[in-house]
Design a protein around this motif. Structure first.
Motif, mmCIF file in Angstrom:
data_model
loop_
_atom_site.group_PDB
_atom_site.id
_atom_site.type_symbol
_atom_site.label_atom_id
_atom_site.label_comp_id
_atom_site.label_asym_id
_atom_site.label_seq_id
_atom_site.Cartn_x
_atom_site.Cartn_y
_atom_site.Cartn_z
ATOM 1 N N UNK A 1 0.832 -1.192 0.000
ATOM 2 C CA UNK A 1 0.000 0.000 0.000
ATOM 3 C C UNK A 1 0.874 1.252 0.000
ATOM 4 N N UNK A 2 0.496 2.217 -0.851
ATOM 5 C CA UNK A 2 1.211 3.485 -0.937
ATOM 6 C C UNK A 2 0.188 4.616 -0.846
ATOM 7 N N UNK A 3 0.325 5.449 0.175
ATOM 8 C CA UNK A 3 -0.525 6.614 0.311
ATOM 9 C C UNK A 3 0.173 7.839 -0.236
ATOM 10 N N UNK A 4 -0.496 8.560 -1.107
ATOM 11 C CA UNK A 4 0.108 9.760 -1.684
ATOM 12 C C UNK A 4 -0.737 10.976 -1.310
ATOM 13 N N UNK A 5 -0.071 12.074 -0.985
ATOM 14 C CA UNK A 5 -0.796 13.288 -0.629
ATOM 15 C C UNK A 5 -0.724 13.610 0.856
ATOM 16 N N UNK B 1 3.121 -0.716 4.133
ATOM 17 C CA UNK B 1 2.585 0.608 3.814
ATOM 18 C C UNK B 1 3.654 1.675 4.007
ATOM 19 N N UNK B 2 3.659 2.644 3.101
ATOM 20 C CA UNK B 2 4.429 3.863 3.312
ATOM 21 C C UNK B 2 3.703 5.016 2.640
ATOM 22 N N UNK B 3 4.037 6.221 3.076
ATOM 23 C CA UNK B 3 3.388 7.426 2.575
ATOM 24 C C UNK B 3 4.383 8.291 1.824
ATOM 25 N N UNK B 4 3.897 8.906 0.740
ATOM 26 C CA UNK B 4 4.684 9.866 -0.034
ATOM 27 C C UNK B 4 3.829 11.112 -0.230
ATOM 28 N N UNK B 5 4.301 12.231 0.200
ATOM 29 C CA UNK B 5 3.526 13.465 0.059
ATOM 30 C C UNK B 5 3.383 13.871 -1.402
ATOM 31 N N UNK C 1 5.742 12.643 -7.403
ATOM 32 C CA UNK C 1 6.521 13.139 -8.531
ATOM 33 C C UNK C 1 7.907 13.624 -8.117
ATOM 34 N N UNK C 2 8.061 13.977 -6.824
ATOM 35 C CA UNK C 2 9.337 14.507 -6.349
ATOM 36 C C UNK C 2 10.237 13.441 -5.710
ATOM 37 N N UNK C 3 9.748 12.234 -5.629
ATOM 38 C CA UNK C 3 10.542 11.152 -5.055
ATOM 39 C C UNK C 3 11.419 10.542 -6.143
ATOM 40 N N UNK C 4 12.695 10.379 -5.855
ATOM 41 C CA UNK C 4 13.609 9.826 -6.856
ATOM 42 C C UNK C 4 13.221 8.387 -7.174
#
Length: 244
Positions: free
Chosen positions: A181-185, A208-212, A215-218
């Protein structure tokens, strides 16, 4: 457009680090299509996600592709992203946004398609004492898949069917299906964290991990995060004989 060849090489480096070189799996992308995702479809972020995740399929999937599903209040299979069609996949498959967010419909769809199948094994008919024919009831025998299924589950919000989604994660723990699971925002995603931490499962089948801002994650960081728990899960699955 991203360079699929470069992305594929980056995935290969991460796979080598994770000791996954040569491992094959069904690579699945399940991506949120609820109304709140609208801007991410319009600005090309979802198209980039498809391209970046296809690079995992290019390395791990036996057919070098990924099957793509969308979900909102319901779920549907969109199509298969490949090297040949990936550049305009979102546009060509007319991936749309609308509605709210439920996880269970797409999870059930994935389990039914990629989970352990059952085969009826019925003994030949025999004559009864009264001359008629009878046969024993069909016995369902599990058919174990050759490869595990790795589900990349992308969402920007919480769902309205928490009990159903929890049940599916718990019940699918005895099948070779891993939920990443990937949460974005900006959401806190407390429920997805809960799914990651569920107790009393046959194996720990979710991460699970979150990415705000995805598009900015390498690429390197993204692939490293996506493949953090899959290697240990795969060892458990093999040890428990869940693959053919």
């Amino acid at each position: 457009m991203t360079n699929l060849i470069d992305l594929t090489k980056k995935v290969g480096i991460v796979l080598e680090k994770k000791k996954l070189t040569g491992v094959k799996a069904e690579i699945i992308l399940a991506i949120d299509q609820s109304g709140s995702m609208s801007s991410l479809y319009k600005n090309g972020t979802v198209q980039q996600i498809v391209e970046r995740l296809l690079a995992i399929g290019m390395n791990m999937d036996a057919n070098k592709e990924i099957d793509v599903f969308q979900f909102n209040n319901g779920a549907n299979f969109v199509g298969t992203a490949t090297e040949a069609n990936h550049a305009t996949f979102v546009k060509d498959t007319k991936m749309t946004v609308s509605g709210g967010t439920k996880y269970a419909p797409v999870m059930e769809l994935i389990v039914s398609k990629y989970g352990i199948a059952l085969s009826g094994n019925q003994e030949p008919a025999k004559k009864s004492l009264f001359g008629g024919l009878f046969s024993k009831k069909a016995k369902e025998i599990p058919i174990k898949p050759e490869h595990p299924t790795f589900v990349l589950f992308i969402t920007d919000g919480n769902n309205s069917d928490k009990s159903e989604a929890t049940r599916i994660v718990r019940e699918s723990a005895n099948q070779p299906i891993f939920w990443q699971f990937v949460g974005i925002g900006k959401e806190k995603f407390a429920f997805l964290q809960k799914l990651d931490d569920l107790k009393d499962r046959y194996v720990d089948n979710a991460d699970f991990f979150k990415i705000s801002n995805v598009a900015k994650v390498s690429d390197e960081e993204l692939y490293d995060k996506l493949l953090t728990e899959f290697p240990d899960w795969l060892l458990q699955v093999k040890a428990k004989g869940m693959l053919s």
